[in-house]
Design an enzyme around this catalytic site. Structure first.
Site, PDB file in Angstrom:
ATOM      1  N   ARG A 170      -2.991  -3.758  10.560  1.00  0.00           N
ATOM      2  CA  ARG A 170      -4.320  -3.238  10.221  1.00  0.00           C
ATOM      3  C   ARG A 170      -4.383  -1.791  10.671  1.00  0.00           C
ATOM      4  O   ARG A 170      -3.727  -1.387  11.623  1.00  0.00           O
ATOM      5  CB  ARG A 170      -5.416  -4.066  10.888  1.00  0.00           C
ATOM      6  CG  ARG A 170      -5.212  -4.305  12.367  1.00  0.00           C
ATOM      7  CD  ARG A 170      -6.438  -4.923  13.021  1.00  0.00           C
ATOM      8  NE  ARG A 170      -6.797  -6.200  12.460  1.00  0.00           N
ATOM      9  CZ  ARG A 170      -6.281  -7.361  12.869  1.00  0.00           C
ATOM     10  NH1 ARG A 170      -5.365  -7.376  13.824  1.00  0.00           N
ATOM     11  NH2 ARG A 170      -6.669  -8.501  12.336  1.00  0.00           N
ATOM     12  N   GLY A 194      -6.420   2.380   9.566  1.00  0.00           N
ATOM     13  CA  GLY A 194      -7.561   3.133   9.082  1.00  0.00           C
ATOM     14  C   GLY A 194      -7.910   2.853   7.632  1.00  0.00           C
ATOM     15  O   GLY A 194      -9.043   3.076   7.210  1.00  0.00           O
ATOM     16  N   GLY A 196      -7.322  -0.206   6.072  1.00  0.00           N
ATOM     17  CA  GLY A 196      -7.610  -1.614   5.843  1.00  0.00           C
ATOM     18  C   GLY A 196      -6.525  -2.498   6.415  1.00  0.00           C
ATOM     19  O   GLY A 196      -5.654  -2.048   7.155  1.00  0.00           O
ATOM     20  N   PRO A 200       6.148  -4.215  -2.309  1.00  0.00           N
ATOM     21  CA  PRO A 200       7.208  -5.149  -1.920  1.00  0.00           C
ATOM     22  C   PRO A 200       7.114  -5.459  -0.423  1.00  0.00           C
ATOM     23  O   PRO A 200       6.692  -4.618   0.371  1.00  0.00           O
ATOM     24  CB  PRO A 200       8.501  -4.385  -2.247  1.00  0.00           C
ATOM     25  CG  PRO A 200       8.102  -3.291  -3.166  1.00  0.00           C
ATOM     26  CD  PRO A 200       6.688  -2.944  -2.835  1.00  0.00           C
ATOM     27  N   ASP A 221      -0.407  11.072   7.644  1.00  0.00           N
ATOM     28  CA  ASP A 221      -0.284  10.165   8.789  1.00  0.00           C
ATOM     29  C   ASP A 221       1.163   9.703   8.939  1.00  0.00           C
ATOM     30  O   ASP A 221       1.458   8.508   8.943  1.00  0.00           O
ATOM     31  CB  ASP A 221      -1.214   8.967   8.626  1.00  0.00           C
ATOM     32  CG  ASP A 221      -1.430   8.213   9.945  1.00  0.00           C
ATOM     33  OD1 ASP A 221      -1.104   8.781  11.007  1.00  0.00           O
ATOM     34  OD2 ASP A 221      -1.914   7.073   9.909  1.00  0.00           O
TER      35      ASP A 221
END
Length: 615
Positions: free
Chosen positions: A297, A299, A301, A364, A416
């Site tokens: 999990r 930023g 989702g 994938p 990120d």
């Protein structure tokens, strides 16, 4: 006498064997030498291509398999000019031919059709002319064909429709003429693959025929109308109260909650090679997004492990951003653009799901997880990443980022880059994930986004202070990721305070280097199984990438070349001289200069109040 005769015979036998080995080994080398001789190389990218060597496997930008046969030629964005040569068809095991973003002219050799193992042919952003060779239809393993942004003319060869493995096709921005094939593999591709050409547009699908309503008597119409009016009024009363209650419930419910909708509202369609899944299909695959299937999990989702109906394992990312009305088309466009970014070291977007309340992306499944999990969360039964694997991860992730920056139109800034977003496939090859999501999540904004997306310890100082990201923002994050690979530690770790160390990994590494404690920063899991000079070189690349000024950081394409052994020594020496000048005249520090490691103080101070999204 016999002994005297045996010596020259043995000598000649050795010479003959050596000649045979050289001839067989140099067959592929001769083909690449012919290419080198046909190209102008102002940056001396091909300087290591020495035709006198037994094989070309030691040359820069050439990759070979275990049998010393060439499998990959990487010469993208190398400032080369000239023409391709027919000898390229003499590389029987070549899988990747990357010659994009140069100034190559002339035609595409028909002999490329002999490369039966070819998986990817990237010749885009050159000045190639003439027709697309019909011989490319022989390439039965070809998955990626990108010839866009050239001057190719003529019709699309019908033989290409027989390449059923073809997943990505881009012929845009060429003066091609004629009709677009619609059969075979071409049935999957959308107009974006043929944009800005002279090709005849694909015909629009005709609307379904409308069945005529038979006439009825006037009296019957009045009776039917009365009945229909009564039914409508009753239905309105019947559904009014539940509808009002549902609207009130939705208003009271937190806005980041997801509402499930029937699969019928999200019909399955295809966008080129990108599949649109129904919500019901992904609900079944993930056991209704069960917590037990959560892989991570962050930023953007949560990510769920799923198994499709055919048994294929996938990773389903469920985006959590609030949706706005009218954003569906833009979201779909952005998703398709992300899907066009296809590279060996990029996580391939397999499909998506879009409903009025849901946005999901399907990737994938990567069985080996992320670099971060292998470094810090591996089970005891799993061996640690050895040094050669870490070197491959460094180079592979650099190649992936360089592709996003230099070869996507428009370019994609990751925003990120960190070890948690570098995934590992079955062969522990680095696969960059989560790219394009920052822009995707901002699709509803019409203004410049100023929100900082990223993770503490990886955020470049200029991005933190201005909210403006660039390629050099990613370079900074990549440099910190290299330090994670070397040390095995987190980029930001409050636990280091217990030893009076810096919480920021970059500052901690610089401190140890100033104290000549190189061995203290290398991951203990390596148990000394590494070469000091290779560690030093990787640290040098990391420090060049994490300089305070974005202008002084290298581009990712330069990072790739340095990791391949081209230009690092010169770049490092130049940077060391600049650092010595700064320390002597401009920025005196409390740390004495260490021979070989002149390290300036970090300026990337990131306060804890800034939000972080651990993945």
């Amino acid at each position: 006498m016999e002994r005297r005769l045996m010596i020259p015979c043995f000598f000649w036998l050795i010479l003959v064997l050596d000649l045979v080995l050289r001839v067989s080994g140099n067959a592929e080398g001769d083909a690449l030498s012919a290419l080198k001789n046909s190209l102008a190389d102002p940056n001396k990218v091909l300087q290591s291509w020495d035709a006198t060597l037994v094989t070309p496997c030691t040359w820069f930008h050439v990759t070979c398999n275990s049998d010393n046969s060439v499998t990959r030629v990487d010469l993208g964005n190398a400032n080369l000019s000239g023409q391709l040569v027919m000898q390229l068809g003499q590389l029987p095991n070549l899988q990747y031919l990357e010659l994009y973003s140069n100034n190559i002219t002339g035609t595409i050799p028909e002999q490329l059709g002999n490369l039966t193992e070819l998986v990817s042919l990237d010749l885009y952003l050159n000045n190639l002319s003439g027709p697309i060779p019909s011989t490319l239809g022989r390439l039965k393993k070809l998955r990626f064909l990108r010839l866009n942004n050239n001057s190719l003319s003529g019709e699309i060869p019908r033989s290409l429709t027989a390449v059923l493995t073809l997943q990505v096709l881009d012929l845009s921005n060429n003066p091609l003429t004629g009709d677009i094939p619609v059969n075979g593999s071409f049935s999957l591709f959308t107009p974006i693959s043929f944009a800005n050409t002279k090709l005849t547009p694909l015909p629009a699908s005709p609307p379904p025929p409308i069945s005529p309503t038979p006439p009825s008597p006037a009296g019957s119409n009045r009776i039917t109308g009365a009945i229909a009016g009564g039914v409508a009024a009753g239905a309105a009363l019947l559904f009014a109260v539940p509808a009002i209650a549902l609207a009130w419930w939705r208003r009271k419910k937190p806005q980041d909650h997801f509402f499930d909708v029937p699969a019928e509202e999200d019909p399955e369609v295809h966008l080129g090679q990108l599949k649109r899944f129904s919500l019901r299909e992904l609900q079944v695959a993930s056991d209704n997004f069960s917590n037990k299937n959560i892989l991570g999990r962050g930023g953007f989702g949560k990510v769920y492990k799923g198994r499709l109906a055919d048994g294929t394992l996938v990773a389903v990312k469920r985006l959590k951003e609030e949706r706005t009305q009218g954003g569906e088309l833009q979201f779909q466009t952005e998703v398709e653009m992300i899907s066009m970014a296809v590279h060996r070291n990029l996580l391939r977007l397999r499909g998506f799901c879009m409903t009025p309340t849901e946005r999901l992306l399907v990737y994938p499944y990567m069985a080996n997880g992320s670099v971060a999990s292998c470094l810090r969360e591996r089970p005891e039964s799993q061996p640690p990443l050895d040094w050669p694997k870490r070197q491959r991860i460094a180079l592979g992730s650099a190649r992936g980022l360089a592709y996003l920056h230099d070869h996507c139109d428009p370019k994609i800034i990751h925003r990120d880059v960190k070890a948690a977003n570098i995934l590992l496939d079955e062969e522990f090859e680095a696969v960059v994930g989560d790219f394009g999501l920052a822009k995707l999540m901002d699709y509803k904004d019409t203004h410049v986004t100023t929100a900082v997306r990223g993770t503490i310890g990886h955020i470049a100082p200029e991005y933190l202070s201005t909210g403006k990201s660039s390629e050099k923002t990613d370079v900074f994050g990549y440099g910190v990721m290299l330090l994670e690979l070397i040390t095995g530690q987190r980029a930001f770790d409050l636990a280091r305070l217990a030893n009076d160390d810096d919480v920021m990994l970059l500052d901690w590494v610089k401190g140890l280097l100033k104290e000549k404690k190189l061995e203290a920063l290398v991951d203990v899991d390596l148990q000394g199984n590494y070469k000091d000079e290779e560690v030093e070189q990787l640290i040098q690349v990391a420090l060049l990438c994490t300089q305070s000024s974005p202008m002084e950081r290298p581009k990712m394409s330069e990072v790739v070349r340095m990791l391949e052994g081209d230009g690092l020594a010169e770049r490092w020496e130049e940077w060391q001289k600049e650092e010595m000048f700064r320390q002597d005249f401009n920025y005196p520090t409390h740390h004495p200069a260490v021979s070989g490691w002149i390290i300036g103080d970090s300026t990337s101070q990131i306060e804890n109040e800034y939000p972080s999204g651990p993945r």
